[in-house]
Design an enzyme around this catalytic site. Structure first.
Site, mmCIF file in Angstrom:
data_model
loop_
_atom_site.group_PDB
_atom_site.id
_atom_site.type_symbol
_atom_site.label_atom_id
_atom_site.label_comp_id
_atom_site.label_asym_id
_atom_site.label_seq_id
_atom_site.Cartn_x
_atom_site.Cartn_y
_atom_site.Cartn_z
ATOM 1 N N HIS A 66 -3.793 -9.279 4.954
ATOM 2 C CA HIS A 66 -3.616 -8.895 3.546
ATOM 3 C C HIS A 66 -2.226 -8.331 3.286
ATOM 4 O O HIS A 66 -1.892 -7.998 2.150
ATOM 5 C CB HIS A 66 -4.690 -7.897 3.107
ATOM 6 C CG HIS A 66 -4.819 -6.681 3.982
ATOM 7 N ND1 HIS A 66 -3.809 -5.765 4.133
ATOM 8 C CD2 HIS A 66 -5.857 -6.233 4.741
ATOM 9 C CE1 HIS A 66 -4.205 -4.789 4.935
ATOM 10 N NE2 HIS A 66 -5.446 -5.054 5.336
ATOM 11 N N HIS A 67 -1.407 -8.223 4.332
ATOM 12 C CA HIS A 67 -0.001 -7.826 4.216
ATOM 13 C C HIS A 67 0.159 -6.456 3.553
ATOM 14 O O HIS A 67 1.109 -6.228 2.801
ATOM 15 C CB HIS A 67 0.804 -8.885 3.449
ATOM 16 C CG HIS A 67 0.531 -10.286 3.885
ATOM 17 N ND1 HIS A 67 0.847 -10.753 5.149
ATOM 18 C CD2 HIS A 67 -0.083 -11.331 3.248
ATOM 19 C CE1 HIS A 67 0.459 -12.020 5.262
ATOM 20 N NE2 HIS A 67 -0.114 -12.384 4.133
ATOM 21 N N CYS A 68 -0.794 -5.567 3.821
ATOM 22 C CA CYS A 68 -0.777 -4.220 3.221
ATOM 23 C C CYS A 68 -0.711 -4.308 1.698
ATOM 24 O O CYS A 68 0.015 -3.553 1.043
ATOM 25 C CB CYS A 68 0.380 -3.387 3.759
ATOM 26 S SG CYS A 68 0.262 -3.031 5.519
ATOM 27 N N ALA A 69 -1.470 -5.249 1.148
ATOM 28 C CA ALA A 69 -1.467 -5.452 -0.303
ATOM 29 C C ALA A 69 -2.853 -5.904 -0.759
ATOM 30 O O ALA A 69 -3.012 -6.957 -1.383
ATOM 31 C CB ALA A 69 -0.402 -6.468 -0.700
ATOM 32 N N HIS A 93 0.818 -1.216 0.000
ATOM 33 C CA HIS A 93 0.000 0.000 0.000
ATOM 34 C C HIS A 93 0.851 1.265 0.000
ATOM 35 O O HIS A 93 0.470 2.280 -0.594
ATOM 36 C CB HIS A 93 -0.922 0.022 1.221
ATOM 37 C CG HIS A 93 -1.973 -1.038 1.196
ATOM 38 N ND1 HIS A 93 -2.668 -1.419 2.316
ATOM 39 C CD2 HIS A 93 -2.462 -1.808 0.184
ATOM 40 C CE1 HIS A 93 -3.528 -2.367 2.013
ATOM 41 N NE2 HIS A 93 -3.414 -2.630 0.721
#
Length: 413
Positions: free
Chosen positions: A366-369, A127
């Site tokens: 979501h692993h910043c994705a 992100h």
């Protein structure tokens, strides 16, 4: 020490945190993609700074101030050499990769992006390497474009060439995906961007800890990374930028050493690199980062690469022996030391919670994705990642914990 190997048992002894037990089990820390652990050598230099020469830098003429200034600026030179930047002015200390990227988006982007221009990214980005460019595109009425990915989450040269064109002004791309482990050919992408008059900004958060970097060879215009992912302290990052670009950019924060002169109604800025380092600098953190770099260099990137490659391939093979386990991203021989996966019919957060009871630390979410999660067709995943202190024993502990998790959730109460 051999160029292609190191004594992992000796390395483990340098990390006090790994001595503890979690839930009465040995700790298998497999979350270095989020934050790496810190060796005692780095802890010692931080302790030494605060005990012996804690002071502000640059303007003090007393002994402690001079020692702190030397430590801080020597750290900058260590980083410059580490990434083979040409000039020390090209090394800006920031709060981390996110802060570095935002400086580029606001300072370079606002001055150089106009209506109708295009900014190129990919769906594999963190992100922090999408949202700043989204916001820039909105501010300037520009267009955000995405390079398509293959089914394995990789980029094809033809797609890169088809997406970058004469309207492209900025290409922003991860060197290594924090989710898929995809390793992007940023040198080739930089060449294509430059052929069209664009600049390239590289998110190096997942590459700087694991591979040798050469800014003059890659020819990136901007390159960002963080200390806490490469054995260093939290709260410290680096923005590399070509000197000629940084000289023409305006600062985005004001105060402290970045000031040259202030009148009642105006001010002028200090020279590089101080122009972009407002307020009291990250002195202890920079000194700690430099020590982390020394530690990494002592191990050697050839040895680090070989160690991580063997672990990743071993984990990949062992994990796929579990029925219902799916791994996302490139094949085992074309990925960095990260494996993102799901167990069929078990939520990733349940997986992470369950393996934690066996002493295994993995990441879930979501692993910043989130755009990448949508591309994968899932809401979240679990992720294991490997670094210099990990062993096959850690992998075996993970695999056994995953098997127990699958068995538990298959039980009919």
């Amino acid at each position: 020490m051999a160029e292609h190997s190191f004594d992992v048992k000796a390395v483990i002894k340098d990390f006090p945190i790994l001595e503890q037990k979690v839930n009465n089990k040995r700790l298998a820390y497999l979350d270095s993609t989020a934050t790496s652990q810190t060796p005692v050598q780095v802890l010692n230099v931080l302790d030494d700074y605060y005990k012996r020469y804690n002071s502000n830098v640059h303007r003090g003429v007393h002994t402690l101030g001079s020692l702190a200034t030397d430590g801080y600026e020597n750290a900058r030179e260590t980083v410059r050499r580490f990434i083979n930047a040409k000039y020390f002015e090209e090394i800006i200390f920031t709060r981390g990769t996110t802060a570095s990227i935002n400086i580029v988006a606001h300072s370079y982007g606002d001055a150089n992006i106009s209506e109708g221009d295009e900014i190129v990214v990919t769906e594999m980005e963190h992100h922090a390497n999408i949202v700043p460019w989204q916001q820039l595109a909105k501010r300037k009425n520009a267009t955000l474009k995405f390079i398509p990915m293959t089914k394995d989450g990789e980029l094809q040269l033809d797609d890169i060439k088809a997406t970058i064109n004469d309207k492209t002004k900025i290409v922003a791309i991860a060197h290594v995906s924090n989710v898929l482990g995809t390793i992007n050919d940023v040198k080739t992408i930089a060449k294509i961007a430059h052929e069209h008059g664009a600049v390239i900004s590289v998110d190096g958060a997942q590459s700087a800890p694991h591979m040798a970097l050469d800014m003059q060879d890659i020819d990136a215009d901007f390159y960002s990374f963080s200390g806490h992912k490469m054995l260093g302290p939290t709260g410290i990052g680096v923005l590399y930028g070509k000197r000629e670009l940084l000289q023409n950019m305006e600062p985005v924060e004001f105060g402290g050493d970045m000031i040259d002169f202030v009148s009642k109604y105006d001010a002028t800025w200090a020279d590089l690199p101080t122009k972009f380092e407002a307020g009291t600098p990250l002195i202890a953190q920079a000194i700690g980062l430099a020590e982390a770099i020394h530690y990494i260099e002592n191990l050697g990137f050839n040895a680090i690469h070989q160690h991580e490659k063997e672990l990743t391939e071993y984990a990949y093979e062992q994990m796929l022996t579990i029925d219902g386990l799916e791994i996302y991203g490139p094949p085992k021989d074309r990925r960095a030391g990260v494996i993102t996966f799901n167990l069929a019919d078990i939520h990733p957060h349940d997986v992470a919670t369950a393996v934690d009871t066996e002493g295994v630390a993995v990441r879930a979410g979501h692993h910043c994705a989130q755009p990448l999660m949508k591309w994968l067709g899932v809401s979240s995943t679990a992720r294991a990642s490997f670094y210099v202190y990990n062993t096959k024993e850690d992998v075996d502990q993970l695999v056994q914990a995953l098997k127990q998790t699958k068995e538990f959730f298959s039980y009919e109460f």
